[in-house]
Design an enzyme around this catalytic site. Sequence first.
Site, mmCIF file in Angstrom:
data_model
loop_
_atom_site.group_PDB
_atom_site.id
_atom_site.type_symbol
_atom_site.label_atom_id
_atom_site.label_comp_id
_atom_site.label_asym_id
_atom_site.label_seq_id
_atom_site.Cartn_x
_atom_site.Cartn_y
_atom_site.Cartn_z
ATOM 1 N N GLY A 14 2.885 6.126 3.250
ATOM 2 C CA GLY A 14 4.216 5.908 2.663
ATOM 3 C C GLY A 14 5.152 7.058 2.995
ATOM 4 C CB SER A 16 8.676 5.335 6.409
ATOM 5 O OG SER A 16 8.587 4.472 5.289
ATOM 6 N NE ARG A 17 11.198 2.939 0.705
ATOM 7 C CZ ARG A 17 10.575 1.819 1.069
ATOM 8 N NH1 ARG A 17 10.633 1.412 2.325
ATOM 9 N NH2 ARG A 17 9.912 1.103 0.181
ATOM 10 C CB VAL A 64 -2.726 2.102 2.522
ATOM 11 C CG1 VAL A 64 -2.060 3.159 3.387
ATOM 12 C CG2 VAL A 64 -1.864 1.735 1.316
ATOM 13 C CG ASN A 90 3.879 9.176 -1.155
ATOM 14 O OD1 ASN A 90 4.388 9.604 -2.180
ATOM 15 N ND2 ASN A 90 4.563 8.400 -0.305
ATOM 16 C CB SER A 142 3.278 7.691 -11.979
ATOM 17 O OG SER A 142 4.342 7.542 -12.907
ATOM 18 C CE1 TYR A 155 4.080 2.869 -9.491
ATOM 19 C CE2 TYR A 155 4.538 3.809 -11.656
ATOM 20 C CZ TYR A 155 4.511 3.931 -10.268
ATOM 21 O OH TYR A 155 4.929 5.100 -9.673
ATOM 22 C CB ALA A 156 0.799 1.981 -16.554
ATOM 23 C CB ALA A 157 -3.459 -0.776 -14.745
ATOM 24 C CE LYS A 159 1.572 5.254 -8.614
ATOM 25 N NZ LYS A 159 1.363 5.863 -7.289
HETATM 26 P P1 NAP Z 1 9.597 4.398 -2.035
HETATM 27 O O1 NAP Z 1 10.859 5.115 -1.761
HETATM 28 O O2 NAP Z 1 9.651 2.960 -2.373
HETATM 29 O O3 NAP Z 1 8.629 4.595 -0.749
HETATM 30 C C1 NAP Z 1 7.388 3.969 -0.715
HETATM 31 C C2 NAP Z 1 6.722 4.257 0.628
HETATM 32 O O4 NAP Z 1 5.435 3.622 0.641
HETATM 33 C C3 NAP Z 1 7.481 3.693 1.822
HETATM 34 O O5 NAP Z 1 7.288 4.549 2.937
HETATM 35 C C4 NAP Z 1 6.797 2.344 2.072
HETATM 36 O O6 NAP Z 1 7.005 1.940 3.427
HETATM 37 C C5 NAP Z 1 5.345 2.739 1.761
HETATM 38 N N1 NAP Z 1 4.460 1.628 1.380
HETATM 39 C C6 NAP Z 1 4.617 0.719 0.376
HETATM 40 N N2 NAP Z 1 3.573 -0.130 0.360
HETATM 41 C C7 NAP Z 1 2.734 0.264 1.358
HETATM 42 C C8 NAP Z 1 1.483 -0.212 1.862
HETATM 43 N N3 NAP Z 1 0.860 -1.282 1.332
HETATM 44 N N4 NAP Z 1 0.916 0.436 2.910
HETATM 45 C C9 NAP Z 1 1.512 1.517 3.460
HETATM 46 N N5 NAP Z 1 2.692 2.016 3.048
HETATM 47 C C10 NAP Z 1 3.289 1.380 2.007
HETATM 48 O O7 NAP Z 1 8.754 5.087 -3.212
HETATM 49 P P2 NAP Z 1 8.778 6.588 -3.792
HETATM 50 O O8 NAP Z 1 9.617 6.615 -5.016
HETATM 51 O O9 NAP Z 1 9.031 7.560 -2.701
HETATM 52 O O10 NAP Z 1 7.270 6.696 -4.308
HETATM 53 C C11 NAP Z 1 6.253 7.374 -3.585
HETATM 54 C C12 NAP Z 1 5.040 7.516 -4.477
HETATM 55 O O11 NAP Z 1 5.383 8.287 -5.635
HETATM 56 C C13 NAP Z 1 4.496 6.189 -5.011
HETATM 57 O O12 NAP Z 1 3.102 6.231 -5.087
HETATM 58 C C14 NAP Z 1 5.087 6.124 -6.405
HETATM 59 O O13 NAP Z 1 4.320 5.315 -7.261
HETATM 60 C C15 NAP Z 1 5.037 7.585 -6.806
HETATM 61 N N6 NAP Z 1 5.944 7.940 -7.877
HETATM 62 C C16 NAP Z 1 7.279 7.772 -7.753
HETATM 63 C C17 NAP Z 1 8.131 8.140 -8.794
HETATM 64 C C18 NAP Z 1 9.613 7.985 -8.712
HETATM 65 O O14 NAP Z 1 10.279 8.240 -9.739
HETATM 66 N N7 NAP Z 1 10.182 7.614 -7.590
HETATM 67 C C19 NAP Z 1 7.579 8.668 -9.980
HETATM 68 C C20 NAP Z 1 6.204 8.820 -10.070
HETATM 69 C C21 NAP Z 1 5.391 8.459 -9.018
HETATM 70 P P3 NAP Z 1 6.833 0.367 3.869
HETATM 71 O O15 NAP Z 1 7.580 -0.445 2.869
HETATM 72 O O16 NAP Z 1 7.367 0.302 5.271
HETATM 73 O O17 NAP Z 1 5.359 0.118 3.850
#
Ligand code: NAP
Length: 247
Positions: A14, A16-17, A64, A90, A142, A155-157, A159
């Site tokens: 993950g 890419s962004r 993944v 991630n 998370s 999602y909570a489950a 994490k």
């Molecule tokens: P995001 O901006 O939506 O980015 C998610 C990344 O994961 C993207 O690169 C996406 O690319 C990739 N992805 C999604 N499903 C995938 C799969 N099946 N296989 C491979 N890549 C996959 O999310 P984020 O906010 O940066 O979150 C990153 C991590 O931090 C996550 O695990 C999230 O649960 C955790 N987190 C986030 C927050 C928050 O407030 N943002 C808080 C706590 C925890 P593609 O769509 O191209 O696959």
Amino acid sequence: MKINLSGKVAVVTGGSRGIGQGIAAALHRAGATVAVLARDGGKAQAAAAALGGDHSARGYACDVSRADQVESTVAAVERELGPPAILVNNAGTTRDNLVLRISDDDWNAVLDTNLKGAFLMTKRVARGMIKRRHGRIVNITSVVGLWGNAGQANYAASKAGLVGFTKSVAKELASRNVLVNAIAPGFVETELTKGITPEARQAFIDAIPLRRLGEAADVASAVLFLASDFASYITGQVLVVDGGLVL
Ligand code: NAP
């Protein structure tokens, strides 16, 4: 404190962004060669190119949650960049709803990426780490996995599952010098959280003792620490990076 990861290959799922992109950038700045994984291979390659455009970063299309793609992608990383010393699980997704309205598909989609994805990646990458008697695995969980959240039972489950997974694998791999930890971010503004209303956003800021939302760089700094020699006596831990939100 200067962290030097040169000569190490890091895999960021993950990447890419959002948070993953920030993690990939921080590891790359510290000298690591970085494999950026995402389902959208074009975006993974673009994110890798933005890190420097040389052989020190490369993007890969990989879902993944699919064992076949995990196998072929990690094999390609090993061939093209070298054996991974650092794995950051991630990749994550949400399908928010109240529990009575969560469909089987929405349950499976979230668990498959967030939990099974980390399992498949860990199983494949840890093999080489065990042989080499060195490795760092960082799972991005998370605060929701620690405290729960109405409307996010799936999602909570996933994490919370990642926390149990982290501690179990840490116990299994410690004798091989493979350290496994988790980071629990609070609220970070990314595509994953963009649906929030301005009122809810302000309510978060009011509830955070440090009075600001998290940034990808805040999580990336914690990953960098756990991947570094400064954390060589830390395993099985969950580091909360949330500005004090759930104190
Ligand atoms: P995001 O901006 O939506 O980015 C998610 C990344 O994961 C993207 O690169 C996406 O690319 C990739 N992805 C999604 N499903 C995938 C799969 N099946 N296989 C491979 N890549 C996959 O999310 P984020 O906010 O940066 O979150 C990153 C991590 O931090 C996550 O695990 C999230 O649960 C955790 N987190 C986030 C927050 C928050 O407030 N943002 C808080 C706590 C925890 P593609 O769509 O191209 O696959």
